[in-house]
Design an enzyme around this catalytic site. Structure first.
Site, PDB file in Angstrom:
ATOM      1  CG  ASP A 138      -2.688   1.518  14.572  1.00 17.54           C
ATOM      2  OD1 ASP A 138      -1.787   1.324  16.896  1.00 17.54           O
ATOM      3  OD2 ASP A 138      -2.295   2.174  14.612  1.00 17.54           O
ATOM      4  CG  HIS A 191      -0.803   8.956  14.367  1.00 21.60           C
ATOM      5  ND1 HIS A 191       0.358   8.118  14.448  1.00 21.60           N
ATOM      6  CD2 HIS A 191       0.272  10.478  14.817  1.00 21.60           C
ATOM      7  CE1 HIS A 191       2.005   8.155  15.607  1.00 21.60           C
ATOM      8  NE2 HIS A 191       1.593   9.804  15.405  1.00 21.60           N
ATOM      9  CG  HIS A 208       3.843   2.174   8.300  1.00 23.16           C
ATOM     10  ND1 HIS A 208       4.793   3.150   8.775  1.00 23.16           N
ATOM     11  CD2 HIS A 208       3.062   2.432   9.730  1.00 23.16           C
ATOM     12  CE1 HIS A 208       5.190   3.690   9.592  1.00 23.16           C
ATOM     13  NE2 HIS A 208       3.912   3.766  10.397  1.00 23.16           N
TER      14      HIS A 208
HETATM   15  N1  ACO Z   1      -6.249  -0.515   2.698  1.00 25.11           N
HETATM   16  C1  ACO Z   1      -6.511  -0.157   1.138  1.00 25.11           C
HETATM   17  N2  ACO Z   1      -5.647   0.558   0.643  1.00 25.11           N
HETATM   18  C2  ACO Z   1      -5.047   1.610   1.373  1.00 25.11           C
HETATM   19  C3  ACO Z   1      -4.598   1.697   2.382  1.00 25.11           C
HETATM   20  C4  ACO Z   1      -5.421   0.359   3.125  1.00 25.11           C
HETATM   21  N3  ACO Z   1      -4.828   0.607   4.951  1.00 25.11           N
HETATM   22  N4  ACO Z   1      -3.765   2.013   3.262  1.00 25.11           N
HETATM   23  C5  ACO Z   1      -2.962   2.054   1.788  1.00 25.11           C
HETATM   24  N5  ACO Z   1      -3.938   1.711   0.783  1.00 25.11           N
HETATM   25  C6  ACO Z   1      -3.939   2.495  -0.961  1.00 25.11           C
HETATM   26  C7  ACO Z   1      -3.916   3.640  -0.642  1.00 25.11           C
HETATM   27  O1  ACO Z   1      -5.311   3.403  -1.260  1.00 25.11           O
HETATM   28  C8  ACO Z   1      -3.227   3.941  -2.249  1.00 25.11           C
HETATM   29  O2  ACO Z   1      -3.629   3.854  -3.546  1.00 25.11           O
HETATM   30  P1  ACO Z   1      -3.749   4.123  -4.362  1.00 25.11           P
HETATM   31  O3  ACO Z   1      -2.453   4.138  -5.244  1.00 25.11           O
HETATM   32  O4  ACO Z   1      -3.991   3.299  -5.448  1.00 25.11           O
HETATM   33  O5  ACO Z   1      -4.120   5.243  -4.365  1.00 25.11           O
HETATM   34  C9  ACO Z   1      -2.346   3.506  -1.781  1.00 25.11           C
HETATM   35  O6  ACO Z   1      -1.946   2.810  -0.553  1.00 25.11           O
HETATM   36  C10 ACO Z   1      -1.001   4.530  -0.738  1.00 25.11           C
HETATM   37  O7  ACO Z   1      -2.058   5.233   0.072  1.00 25.11           O
HETATM   38  P2  ACO Z   1      -0.862   6.266   0.874  1.00 25.11           P
HETATM   39  O8  ACO Z   1      -2.181   7.066   1.378  1.00 25.11           O
HETATM   40  O9  ACO Z   1      -0.873   7.670  -0.259  1.00 25.11           O
HETATM   41  O10 ACO Z   1      -0.059   6.814   1.652  1.00 25.11           O
HETATM   42  P3  ACO Z   1       0.310   7.085   3.053  1.00 25.11           P
HETATM   43  O11 ACO Z   1       1.780   6.470   3.334  1.00 25.11           O
HETATM   44  O12 ACO Z   1      -0.355   9.070   3.395  1.00 25.11           O
HETATM   45  O13 ACO Z   1      -0.299   5.609   4.130  1.00 25.11           O
HETATM   46  C11 ACO Z   1      -0.952   5.176   5.868  1.00 25.11           C
HETATM   47  C12 ACO Z   1      -0.490   5.350   4.878  1.00 25.11           C
HETATM   48  C13 ACO Z   1      -1.944   6.834   6.495  1.00 25.11           C
HETATM   49  C14 ACO Z   1      -0.843   4.884   7.615  1.00 25.11           C
HETATM   50  C15 ACO Z   1      -2.340   4.743   5.439  1.00 25.11           C
HETATM   51  O14 ACO Z   1      -2.137   3.540   5.315  1.00 25.11           O
HETATM   52  C16 ACO Z   1      -3.771   4.456   5.711  1.00 25.11           C
HETATM   53  O15 ACO Z   1      -4.138   4.947   5.955  1.00 25.11           O
HETATM   54  N6  ACO Z   1      -3.603   3.131   6.865  1.00 25.11           N
HETATM   55  C17 ACO Z   1      -5.122   2.803   7.113  1.00 25.11           C
HETATM   56  C18 ACO Z   1      -5.412   3.938   8.783  1.00 25.11           C
HETATM   57  C19 ACO Z   1      -3.697   3.058   9.675  1.00 25.11           C
HETATM   58  O16 ACO Z   1      -3.830   1.958  10.095  1.00 25.11           O
HETATM   59  N7  ACO Z   1      -3.510   4.121  10.771  1.00 25.11           N
HETATM   60  C20 ACO Z   1      -2.554   2.999  11.417  1.00 25.11           C
HETATM   61  C21 ACO Z   1      -0.846   3.887  10.976  1.00 25.11           C
HETATM   62  S1  ACO Z   1       0.314   2.879  12.378  1.00 25.11           S
HETATM   63  C22 ACO Z   1       0.581   4.328  13.244  1.00 25.11           C
HETATM   64  O17 ACO Z   1       0.238   4.782  12.889  1.00 25.11           O
HETATM   65  C23 ACO Z   1       0.667   3.807  14.782  1.00 25.11           C
END
Ligand code: ACO
Length: 375
Positions: free
Chosen positions: A312, A217, A257
């Site tokens: 972010d 987050h 996201h």
């Molecule tokens: N880099 C590479 N791959 C990613 C990323 C990333 N940052 N984010 C998601 N993916 C991929 C996952 O590996 C997954 O791939 P798969 O289906 O082949 O396994 C797919 O995208 C879906 O990812 P999930 O984690 O299931 O998606 P979710 O909706 O739960 O995730 C989240 C959202 C937690 C924000 C995720 O994108 C993440 O971890 N991002 C990095 C951390 C981040 O930037 N957080 C800030 C969010 S904005 C905020 O809170 C203000």
């Protein structure tokens, strides 16, 4: 009753809200119908708070009186400041220090008024706590809040002891506006769950700070900056570094996201700001790294999978250009988002229903109990 399991409550509607809407398919964010871009460029954080809390953008007279109300609540009790100093001496992490000090505020709060009044007192004090913490870490005494500066300007003043120039104040104010609200995200939902039990606002905001601190987050803005520094310290260029990181299964912070499937509009605005700051300073290092990473990940097809830059990805570089220490980025996010937490708790409590989901039980059935000595 539906038995459908929605892990992470993905896509679940828990309430109706008039506060903000995220259209994740087109990358649009509105606060009460106003486009975030117009608000970020044209309204101050205080105007946005008024919009979120009272339902309308203020007239000049309303803004003056609202600003006066916030200004009069900026001072924090000496006991809280002593704790903040003790936490700084104990090397506590800034988000945890902010959480602890926020929780303490209730002891010195008169408890007058409703959710919005208590929320205003807390929102006004968070910058004072955070600035005092940072100064204590630097071995400096806290700077008293200035009644003459905006919420943004006063924070920068308390942080540095010097009144900020116009560009810094405007940039910071814009960042606060961009982070003020964002639908029912994890920290807002946390605050709403706490508020739905009719606990006090201080508890809700304290819970919000805790939820925001995690790396999935709010914590991602610091992670992005750490990544940029790691790249800088390595022999590799940003693209090569990201390729290796991905090959090692690392997620790229600032990407992806739960709701946005395209580039976050807040990232677009902050990227532009970063460009302005880089032009003004002549140092475009972070801009070059971030845009190179973004282009590479787009060419790799991540955007097509709905994984694009979020807020972010660019906020950290903007704060860095303003000389703000890296581990303050997430607490600054909290300082701003407190406005959204208060707005959502207030809105939800107007037609309150205790938030109480259920889990599908998959544990043992009919386990035979034995007394402790018989196990
Ligand atoms: N880099 C590479 N791959 C990613 C990323 C990333 N940052 N984010 C998601 N993916 C991929 C996952 O590996 C997954 O791939 P798969 O289906 O082949 O396994 C797919 O995208 C879906 O990812 P999930 O984690 O299931 O998606 P979710 O909706 O739960 O995730 C989240 C959202 C937690 C924000 C995720 O994108 C993440 O971890 N991002 C990095 C951390 C981040 O930037 N957080 C800030 C969010 S904005 C905020 O809170 C203000």
């Amino acid at each position: 009753m539906s038995n459908e399991l929605k892990r992470g409550l993905e896509g679940v509607l828990v309430t109706e809200s008039e506060l903000s809407h995220v259209d994740g398919d087109v990358g649009k964010l509105v606060y009460r119908g106003y486009d975030i871009e117009e608000l970020a460029r044209g309204a101050s954080y205080e105007e946005v708070l008024h919009l979120l809390w009272y339902g309308s953008l203020p007239t000049r007279g309303e803004l003056d009186s609202f600003r006066g109300e916030l200004e009069s609540e900026r001072a924090v009790d000496d006991d809280v400041l002593s704790t903040v100093r003790a936490l700084a001496e104990a090397d506590e992490r800034p988000m945890a220090a902010l959480r602890t000090a926020t929780s303490m505020l209730s002891a010195y709060d008169a408890g007058e008024g409703g959710t919005l009044e208590e929320g205003a007192r807390i929102t006004a004090k968070l910058p004072t706590i955070l600035a005092a913490f940072e100064r204590a870490r630097q071995g400096e005494s806290a700077v008293d809040p200035s009644p003459d500066l905006s919420h943004a300007g006063n924070f920068l003043y308390m942080l540095t002891g010097t009144e900020p120039d116009e560009t810094s104040e405007e940039t910071f104010d814009m960042a606060l506006t961009l982070h003020a609200d964002h639908g029912v995200n994890a920290s807002t939902f946390t605050a709403m769950v706490i508020g739905s039990t009719m606990a006090d606002v201080c508890s809700a905001v304290t819970g919000g700070v805790g939820a925001l601190s995690g790396s999935l987050h709010g914590g991602a803005n610091q992670d992005v900056m750490e990544m940029l520094h790691e790249i800088d310290a390595s022999e590799k260029g940003p693209v090569e570094w990201v390729k290796d990181a991905r090959a090692n299964g690392r997620r790229i912070p600032g990407f992806g996201h739960r709701v946005y499937k395209v580039k976050d509009p807040r990232a677009r605005i902050l990227e532009e700001k970063l460009r302005d700051l880089a032009d003004a300073s002549g140092d475009a290092t972070w801009l070059e790294y971030t845009t190179a990473i973004e282009s590479h990940l787009e060419s790799e097809g991540l955007f097509e999978k709905g994984i694009a830059p979020n807020v972010d990805f660019y906020s950290g570089s903007v704060y860095d250009a303003m000389g703000i220490p890296m581990d303050l980025y997430t607490p600054i996010f909290a300082m701003s988002r407190a406005g959204g937490w208060v707005a959502h708790v207030n809105e939800y409590q107007e037609d309150n229903r205790l938030i109480r989901p259920r889990a599908r039980y998959v544990g043992a059935a009919d386990a035979a109990f034995a007394q402790i000595d018989d196990r």
